[in-house]
Design a protein around this motif. Structure first.
Motif, mmCIF file in Angstrom:
data_model
loop_
_atom_site.group_PDB
_atom_site.id
_atom_site.type_symbol
_atom_site.label_atom_id
_atom_site.label_comp_id
_atom_site.label_asym_id
_atom_site.label_seq_id
_atom_site.Cartn_x
_atom_site.Cartn_y
_atom_site.Cartn_z
ATOM 1 N N ALA A 273 23.355 -10.208 2.993
ATOM 2 C CA ALA A 273 23.795 -10.267 4.419
ATOM 3 C C ALA A 273 22.736 -11.461 4.892
ATOM 4 O O ALA A 273 21.439 -11.285 5.160
ATOM 5 N N VAL A 274 23.341 -12.522 4.945
ATOM 6 C CA VAL A 274 22.578 -13.764 5.556
ATOM 7 C C VAL A 274 22.686 -13.887 7.191
ATOM 8 O O VAL A 274 23.761 -13.681 7.473
ATOM 9 N N TYR A 275 21.485 -14.190 7.629
ATOM 10 C CA TYR A 275 21.257 -14.557 9.159
ATOM 11 C C TYR A 275 20.651 -15.674 9.356
ATOM 12 O O TYR A 275 20.203 -16.275 8.500
ATOM 13 N N ALA A 276 20.736 -16.157 10.275
ATOM 14 C CA ALA A 276 20.365 -17.429 10.903
ATOM 15 C C ALA A 276 20.691 -18.652 10.155
ATOM 16 O O ALA A 276 20.356 -19.718 10.006
ATOM 17 N N ALA A 277 22.180 -18.604 9.647
ATOM 18 C CA ALA A 277 22.739 -19.751 9.025
ATOM 19 C C ALA A 277 23.272 -20.969 10.024
ATOM 20 O O ALA A 277 23.278 -21.751 9.719
ATOM 21 N N SER A 278 23.409 -20.439 11.224
ATOM 22 C CA SER A 278 24.016 -21.523 12.201
ATOM 23 C C SER A 278 22.708 -22.375 12.773
ATOM 24 O O SER A 278 23.091 -23.288 13.173
ATOM 25 N N VAL A 279 21.547 -22.061 12.266
ATOM 26 C CA VAL A 279 20.344 -22.755 12.709
ATOM 27 C C VAL A 279 19.675 -23.400 11.588
ATOM 28 O O VAL A 279 18.637 -23.947 11.776
ATOM 29 N N CYS A 280 20.240 -23.284 10.208
ATOM 30 C CA CYS A 280 19.491 -23.637 9.307
ATOM 31 C C CYS A 280 20.191 -25.215 8.823
ATOM 32 O O CYS A 280 21.181 -25.439 8.989
ATOM 33 N N ARG A 299 29.373 -11.950 10.111
ATOM 34 C CA ARG A 299 30.714 -11.982 9.837
ATOM 35 C C ARG A 299 31.051 -11.847 8.151
ATOM 36 O O ARG A 299 30.155 -12.296 7.430
ATOM 37 N N PRO A 300 32.031 -11.509 7.912
ATOM 38 C CA PRO A 300 32.099 -11.573 6.328
ATOM 39 C C PRO A 300 32.552 -12.847 5.887
ATOM 40 O O PRO A 300 32.777 -13.684 6.549
ATOM 41 N N ALA A 301 31.557 -13.083 4.594
ATOM 42 C CA ALA A 301 31.533 -14.703 4.258
ATOM 43 C C ALA A 301 32.510 -14.853 3.531
ATOM 44 O O ALA A 301 32.687 -15.121 2.411
ATOM 45 N N PRO A 303 35.963 -17.523 2.481
ATOM 46 C CA PRO A 303 35.892 -19.075 2.503
ATOM 47 C C PRO A 303 35.986 -19.799 3.709
ATOM 48 O O PRO A 303 35.691 -20.988 3.981
ATOM 49 N N ALA A 304 36.987 -19.099 4.438
ATOM 50 C CA ALA A 304 37.332 -19.700 5.942
ATOM 51 C C ALA A 304 35.830 -19.673 6.826
ATOM 52 O O ALA A 304 35.664 -20.712 7.474
ATOM 53 N N ALA A 305 35.092 -18.706 6.782
ATOM 54 C CA ALA A 305 33.851 -18.566 7.423
ATOM 55 C C ALA A 305 32.855 -19.659 7.131
ATOM 56 O O ALA A 305 32.284 -20.469 8.082
ATOM 57 N N TRP A 306 32.781 -19.942 5.793
ATOM 58 C CA TRP A 306 31.953 -20.887 5.183
ATOM 59 C C TRP A 306 32.493 -22.482 5.607
ATOM 60 O O TRP A 306 31.671 -23.122 6.080
ATOM 61 N N ALA A 307 33.806 -22.590 5.665
ATOM 62 C CA ALA A 307 34.375 -23.907 5.901
ATOM 63 C C ALA A 307 34.105 -24.197 7.322
ATOM 64 O O ALA A 307 33.938 -25.354 7.575
ATOM 65 N N ALA A 308 34.280 -23.139 8.270
ATOM 66 C CA ALA A 308 34.266 -23.393 9.614
ATOM 67 C C ALA A 308 32.742 -23.895 9.918
ATOM 68 O O ALA A 308 32.490 -24.684 10.670
ATOM 69 N N LEU A 309 31.629 -23.020 9.172
ATOM 70 C CA LEU A 309 30.454 -23.196 9.625
ATOM 71 C C LEU A 309 30.035 -24.785 9.058
ATOM 72 O O LEU A 309 29.395 -25.401 9.951
#
Length: 321
Positions: A273-280, A299-301, A303-309
């Motif tokens: 369960a990864v956190y602080a990804a948006s500031v990494c 949020r569930p990880a 492919p769409a969540a990863w692609a958006a980030l």
């Protein structure tokens, strides 16, 4: 008398003998005349007179010189530093594996964001989001939290971050967040009642039997600070609970080597369960841990969540020269 043989007259032997003697003397005189004189001969050995006597003064002087030379040689040998033999050649470092060059400038930027090279090279740049989405779909789908009756999900990590994740999961399972259990030294500052605390493996085993007989799943947070050593705390609690699944709360900004070491201390880990990804700076770097990512910043990880980030981060990342 047989033909060819003749007898010698014995009377002639007396006169023949002096003749033989005379001829031998003549040959001896001839040989003597051909020998060199003593002055012309080369001596085969040093004359005895040239050898030093062991009792004479010359012998004593020679021995003194030899003794002095031996002593000075020994002194020089002691004073001369020993030359160490060259050590064996150090083993050559193993050659680093040659990685393929990024296929496109966009792929190079995605690699900088932590995206695995094999996936990043599938993004050519014509449709960044679509190509990235297609590449990420080749990964296994993110694990879902167990939601069967009597299931027990453990979320292990630092309480300050693991507890909010547990509340998010509880809400997704339509569970009361106030019913979360906490295995930690204290519940102070968590908002949980003291009765929700699990004090150790013995109580974890007792509570586990109760939860496995329940009609709903349960969520348990296990305190696992990064700074703590491997004291077996997490393993003992999760085994006593009979956990259905174990997720580790992981800080995306932490060095991967430190995170990997921390995961080793936990033992069994089914998902992250990864956190602080948006500031990494490289949020996708956690994909290199070889553990499925279940949650990405709550949020569930997918492919769409990863692609958006990653698409959002591409706009803020400097382009490669």
């Amino acid at each position: 008398m047989p033909r060819g043989f003749s007898l010698i007259d014995p009377s002639t032997l007396a006169t023949a003998t002096p003749t033989l003697t005379t001829s031998r003397s003549t040959e001896a005189s001839r040989e003597a005349s051909t020998e060199a004189t003593p002055a012309q001969r080369t001596p085969s050995a040093t004359p005895r007179a040239a050898l030093a006597s062991s009792t004479g003064q010359a012998f004593a002087q020679v021995m003194a010189e030899v003794s002095g030379a031996s002593t000075s040689l020994a002194v020089r040998q002691r004073q001369t530093p020993a030359v160490a033999e060259p050590a064996g050649r150090a083993l050559a470092e193993p050659a680093r594996s040659t990685l393929p060059e990024p296929a496109t400038p966009v792929a190079a930027r995605l690699i900088d964001l932590g995206m695995p090279r094999a996936l990043a090279n599938q993004v050519t740049g014509t449709d960044i989001f679509g190509e990235m989405l297609a590449a990420l779909r080749s990964m296994p789908p993110p694990p879902r939290p167990p939601q069967g009756a009597g299931d027990v999900l453990v979320i292990a990590g630092e309480v300050a971050y693991a507890l909010p994740i547990a509340r998010t999961v509880a809400q997704s399972l339509h569970l009361d967040p106030g019913r979360i259990l906490l295995a930690a030294p204290s519940t102070a500052g968590t908002g949980l009642h003291a009765s929700r605390r699990i004090s150790g493996p013995a109580e974890a085993e007792r509570r586990g039997r109760q939860m496995h007989r329940a009609e709903v799943p349960h969520v348990v947070v296990v305190d696992a600070p990064v700074t703590a050593g491997d004291d077996g705390w997490v393993r003992s609690i999760t085994e006593a609970l009979g956990a259905t699944a174990i997720w580790a709360a992981v800080d995306a900004t932490r060095k991967l080597a430190d995170t990997a070491r921390h995961l080793e201390t936990m033992g069994r880990v089914d998902a992250l369960a990864v956190y602080a990804a948006s500031v990494c700076s490289d949020p996708a770097g956690v994909l290199a841990l070889d553990v499925p990512v279940a949650l990405l910043d709550g949020r569930p990880a997918t492919p769409a969540a990863w692609a958006a980030l990653l698409t959002e981060r591409l706009h803020t990342l400097p382009a490669h020269a």
